[in-house]
Design an enzyme around this catalytic site. Structure first.
Site, mmCIF file in Angstrom:
data_model
loop_
_atom_site.group_PDB
_atom_site.id
_atom_site.type_symbol
_atom_site.label_atom_id
_atom_site.label_comp_id
_atom_site.label_asym_id
_atom_site.label_seq_id
_atom_site.Cartn_x
_atom_site.Cartn_y
_atom_site.Cartn_z
ATOM 1 N N LYS A 109 1.037 -0.918 -0.204
ATOM 2 C CA LYS A 109 0.217 -0.206 -0.138
ATOM 3 C C LYS A 109 0.674 1.749 -0.557
ATOM 4 O O LYS A 109 1.307 1.908 0.869
ATOM 5 C CB LYS A 109 -1.378 0.524 1.597
ATOM 6 C CG LYS A 109 -1.835 1.384 1.337
ATOM 7 C CD LYS A 109 -3.279 1.131 2.293
ATOM 8 C CE LYS A 109 -4.085 1.577 2.243
ATOM 9 N NZ LYS A 109 -3.622 3.760 1.982
ATOM 10 N N LYS A 154 -2.847 -2.594 7.868
ATOM 11 C CA LYS A 154 -1.836 -1.449 7.417
ATOM 12 C C LYS A 154 -0.687 -1.831 8.686
ATOM 13 O O LYS A 154 -0.733 -3.158 10.038
ATOM 14 C CB LYS A 154 -1.921 0.229 8.454
ATOM 15 C CG LYS A 154 -4.059 0.184 7.694
ATOM 16 C CD LYS A 154 -3.090 0.886 6.473
ATOM 17 C CE LYS A 154 -3.178 2.148 7.244
ATOM 18 N NZ LYS A 154 -4.242 3.625 6.588
HETATM 19 S S1 IVH Z 1 -6.755 -0.648 -3.997
HETATM 20 C C1 IVH Z 1 -11.567 -0.456 -4.702
HETATM 21 N N1 IVH Z 1 -4.531 -0.575 -4.429
HETATM 22 O O1 IVH Z 1 -5.352 3.358 -0.702
HETATM 23 C C2 IVH Z 1 -9.595 -0.202 -3.964
HETATM 24 N N2 IVH Z 1 -5.045 1.021 -2.964
HETATM 25 O O2 IVH Z 1 -7.325 3.602 1.306
HETATM 26 C C3 IVH Z 1 -9.282 0.798 -3.753
HETATM 27 N N3 IVH Z 1 -3.291 2.821 -2.150
HETATM 28 O O3 IVH Z 1 -7.153 5.254 -1.660
HETATM 29 C C4 IVH Z 1 -8.324 1.033 -3.710
HETATM 30 N N4 IVH Z 1 -1.867 1.383 -2.289
HETATM 31 O O4 IVH Z 1 -5.456 5.647 -3.005
HETATM 32 C C5 IVH Z 1 -5.657 -0.110 -3.956
HETATM 33 N N5 IVH Z 1 -2.393 -1.491 -3.614
HETATM 34 C C6 IVH Z 1 -3.676 -0.284 -3.940
HETATM 35 C C7 IVH Z 1 -2.833 0.133 -3.030
HETATM 36 C C8 IVH Z 1 -3.854 1.753 -2.758
HETATM 37 C C9 IVH Z 1 -1.986 2.669 -2.286
HETATM 38 C C10 IVH Z 1 -4.342 3.946 -1.789
HETATM 39 C C11 IVH Z 1 -5.519 4.694 -2.461
HETATM 40 C C12 IVH Z 1 -6.253 4.306 -2.184
HETATM 41 C C13 IVH Z 1 -5.865 4.222 -0.291
HETATM 42 C C14 IVH Z 1 -7.226 3.709 0.463
#
Ligand code: IVH
Length: 797
Positions: A128, A327
């Site tokens: 993430k 997290k």
């Molecule tokens: S998936 C419906 N994959 O985390 C799925 N998000 O807390 C939507 N993010 O707004 C997101 N790495 O900015 C996804 N590998 C990843 C990610 C990721 C960072 C961020 C993204 C999202 C936020 C959600």
């Protein structure tokens, strides 16, 4: 063929080559050409486009420079909403997520076995990234729009800005992509990019950023896209939005792999895991590598891999039921600055340390943080009583990142540097920065304050002794920090020399010592009496002289006496020793107190005897030339070629001085302009400079380095001029030992591989350095081959 036709062909060819190099560099992480070659192609394309502006297209690799500043961003509606993710903080949260997924898919999954074990779900695992979410729209393979997430339904149109991000393809590669393809991912800044940006901002007196996330957000949401273009932003794709006129594969992992094939960068850490156990292992693995990743992450994301399963599970509120963010512990927290205290280091630097209201950061209680120096205090605008953001990453000392200005209390106090040393009461002075350029000195205030008490200051004495006895210095085993503190506190050691007169009765009195440990310590001290010159020079703790410079000094000048009296001008003949360091070394040995400590160490009562003193090395003796010498005098307006002309004409320093005083004779000198001639006259009209130049020349002669000295044949060491790199684990010897042995054969041992590397020694577990060596065609050997090579040069086990 007309001129513009052939230009069009060449332009197309250059664009395709540059796109290909970009793809290899950013997406595959396997660059195939050196940067210089890329730059050459890029410049050629730019030049051709300048000649033929009608051939410029928006997808050209040259069009990443940003455009005119906008007054506001337009709005973009996300037809497929950009959602958020639920969070798991504890293991139980993850178990619950997996259970909900399996329950939701009960009809699809194979039924559970006899023992009640349910079928495992496959999850795609991704880091993430800590940046900001963006959507990129490709229509017929061409990037047409970029947007921020905004509130998930409406975002901002940042099309011009995303085009400046180097790894965002302006056109998709290959074929098979849907006619309308919206990809989603994170725009972020690598740790190195962030550090470089902050350094640049600091130099330019601009605003610095508290963390890579803020830096990425601040850089991307710039109305002036030229600023965005100058920032080291990167994109990493993790999903998709609208898809029309084509289809994507049926699983998350296959989709990302397909996107990668079309030139869109995805995470190198993408993995498929089976069940919650697989997810946990991934979390542990990435967590353990968190600090060594090139970018900041705040967790990992698990997604049900099959897209049909994702559809089945659907959404709850604004979060998908098929994905979760697991997290990592946060690394930044808010706390209060209770006070600022001052610590005194080895070289007397008085540094501010923040005393904080204790706060848990990433699982550890933090109550102190480094503030580096008073410039940093000023940069942060810090006052006692402020609420501050503290950051703790891995083993790094906690840092104060930012002041929360809104929370400053009315009774906040400024941070003042003490005028007297908090340890010994000596005066604290601000260091001066002396810049020497073209024969002139200019002095400015430095960021560091120093206690002038030297070894009379207990804090400096303790640190100096700790450094002196450390493994890479005199290597006195069993003399840990706590023991050094006792020795100093009890007044038994007032200088490094006192270590050598410690008695059995004195040591056994120390806390934690018995008969055997006392004998062992005294034996270890006695064993250190015969150090190699380089170790001894390093142990002295000369400011700016690390182990490498100490080795260089020892190897080149051959004796402590020569190192002690070397003039700064002579020291600058050493590779990698610039003017500043040369003056530091010279000032250190010029200092009476330091000289007396060294003399005391060598006094027979203490008996330190250097092992390997000898002559000035043949390579070093051969570096000085008259032209180089004239160049080093830094005569204004005389650069390297001017110095050569003067050397050719005069042949000696004396003749040069005479020439400078003879108006008529000097004016006949060809190839040197009037201004430079005038400068030569003025330079040597100054008696002090003449004297100094003669003193330097005399020292070169004394050291056998003068250009007139009889040159010894430079036999050279067998690996002289070669750079080697050690990587992976070595089994028969430590890397330190391998390094020392290679260096003793004349090689330089570096930490990273480049085209200039001569050879890489790769042990088991070698990774990116080995890969880079193979890619650049650098020779590689294993430990066995290294042992053989060392043995061939007389360095057997
Ligand atoms: S998936 C419906 N994959 O985390 C799925 N998000 O807390 C939507 N993010 O707004 C997101 N790495 O900015 C996804 N590998 C990843 C990610 C990721 C960072 C961020 C993204 C999202 C936020 C959600």
């Amino acid at each position: 063929m007309t001129d513009s036709q052939s230009a069009a062909e060449r332009i197309a060819q250059l664009r395709s080559e540059l796109d290909d190099h970009n793809y290899r560099y950013y997406v595959l992480d396997e660059p195939s050409v050196p940067d210089a070659e890329y730059d050459r192609l890029f410049r050629e394309l730019k030049a051709l486009e300048a000649e033929h502006p009608e051939l410029i297209t928006p997808e050209s690799p040259t069009q990443r420079v940003g455009g005119a500043a906008a007054s506001a961003f337009g709005e973009v509606r996300h037809e497929v909403p950009m959602l958020s993710l639920g969070n798991a903080f504890e293991e139980q949260d993850l178990n619950d997520f997996d259970r909900r997924v399996r329950e939701g898919l009960a009809d699809q999954l194979p039924s559970s076995d006899l023992f009640g074990g349910g079928a495992e779900v496959e999850y795609s695992c991704e880091p993430k990234l800590d940046g900001l979410a963006v959507s990129l729209l490709y229509e017929n393979g061409v990037l047409t729009r970029g947007a921020t997430r905004g509130d998930g339904t409406t975002g901002e149109d940042i099309s011009v800005n995303v085009r400046t991000i180097r790894n965002v393809p302006l056109r998709l590669k290959g074929e098979g992509w849907p006619a309308v393809l919206e990809v989603r991912g994170e725009v972020f800044m690598s740790k190195a990019g962030f550090d470089a940006l902050n350094e640049r901002q600091m130099e330019a007196g601009g605003k610095t950023f508290a963390n890579p996330r803020n830096a990425a957000a601040g850089s991307l949401r710039q109305l002036d896209s030229k600023i965005t273009a100058s920032r080291p932003l990167e994109f990493c794709c993790y999903g998709f939005g609208r898809v029309e006129g084509g289809a994507l594969p049926g699983t998350q992992v296959d989709i990302l792999e397909a996107l990668k094939g079309w030139g869109i960068p995805i995470s190198r850490e993408l993995k498929l895991a089976r069940g919650v156990e697989g997810c946990r292992a991934y979390y542990e693995d990435i967590g353990a590598r968190r600090d060594s990743l090139a970018y900041e992450i705040d967790g990992v994301v698990f997604k049900v891999n099959r897209i049909d399963y994702q559809r089945e599970l659907g959404f709850r509120a604004r979060e998908p039921r098929w994905a979760i963010a697991h997290k990592f512990p946060a690394r930044e927290e808010l706390t209060e600055l209770l006070d600022v205290e001052f610590q005194v280091g080895r070289t007397g630097a008085v540094t501010p340390v923040a005393r904080l209201k204790p706060v848990q950061v990433a699982g550890v209680t933090v109550s102190n943080a480094t503030l580096h120096n008073m410039d940093e205090v000023a940069r942060l605008g810090l006052m006692i009583g402020d609420t501050v953001i503290i950051r703790r990453a891995g083993d790094v000392i906690p840092q104060v990142m930012q002041v929360v200005a809104e929370r400053r209390p009315a009774d906040a106090r400024p941070v003042a540097i003490p005028t007297q040393c908090p340890v010994c009461g000596s005066q604290v002075e601000r260091t001066q920065l002396v810049k020497r350029s073209k024969g002139k000195e200019s002095v400015s205030e430095g960021a560091i304050y120093r206690c002038v008490g030297r070894l009379f200051c207990q804090a400096q004495l303790k640190q100096a002794i700790i450094h002196f006895v450390s493994r890479r210095a005199m290597d006195i085993d069993g003399l840990g920090d706590k023991i050094v503190e006792q020795l100093v506190d009890k007044g038994l050691v007032k200088s490094p020399a006192d270590l050598y007169t410690l008695t059995f009765e004195q040591v056994i009195e120390l806390e934690g010592f018995a008969e055997v440990s006392t004998r062992n310590l005294l034996a270890a001290i006695a064993d250190s009496r015969r150090p190699a010159l380089a170790r001894f020079v390093f142990a002295l703790g000369i400011p700016d002289v690390g182990e490498e410079t100490a080795k260089l000094l020892a190897r080149s000048l051959g004796s402590l006496a020569r190192i002690q009296k070397a003039l700064p001008e002579v020291l600058t003949y050493l590779p990698d020793v610039g003017g500043e360091v040369a003056y530091e070394i010279h000032n250190f040995f010029d200092d009476e107190h330091n000289r007396s400590v060294i003399a005391e160490l060598q006094n027979p009562e203490h008996g330190v005897q250097l092992q390997d003193e000898g002559e000035v090395s043949a390579e070093f003796a051969a570096v000085a030339t008259l032209a180089g010498f004239i160049d080093k005098l830094n005569i204004p307006f005389i650069a390297a070629t001017g110095a050569e002309k003067l050397a050719d004409r005069t042949g000696s320093l004396d003749a040069l001085i005479t020439l400078s005083q003879d108006w008529l004779d000097l004016s006949t000198l060809k190839g040197v302009n009037e201004k430079a001639k005038q400068s030569v006259r003025e330079y040597f009209a100054d008696a002090a400079r003449v004297e100094r130049a003669k003193a330097v020349e005399a020292q070169l002669a004394e050291f056998g380095m003068h250009w007139r000295s009889e040159r010894k044949v430079v036999e050279g060491l067998p690996l002289a001029g070669q750079t080697w790199v050690l990587t992976g684990t070595l089994e028969a010897m430590s890397r330190d030992v391998a390094k020392e042995k290679l260096e003793s054969l004349g090689a330089k041992v570096a930490g990273s591989v480049s085209a200039k590397t001569h050879c890489v020694v790769a042990g088991p577990g070698a990774g990116s350095k080995l890969a880079k060596a193979q890619e650049l065609g650098v020779a590689v050997m294993d430990e066995e081959q290294l042992i053989k090579l060392l043995a061939d040069h007389g360095l057997g086990a």
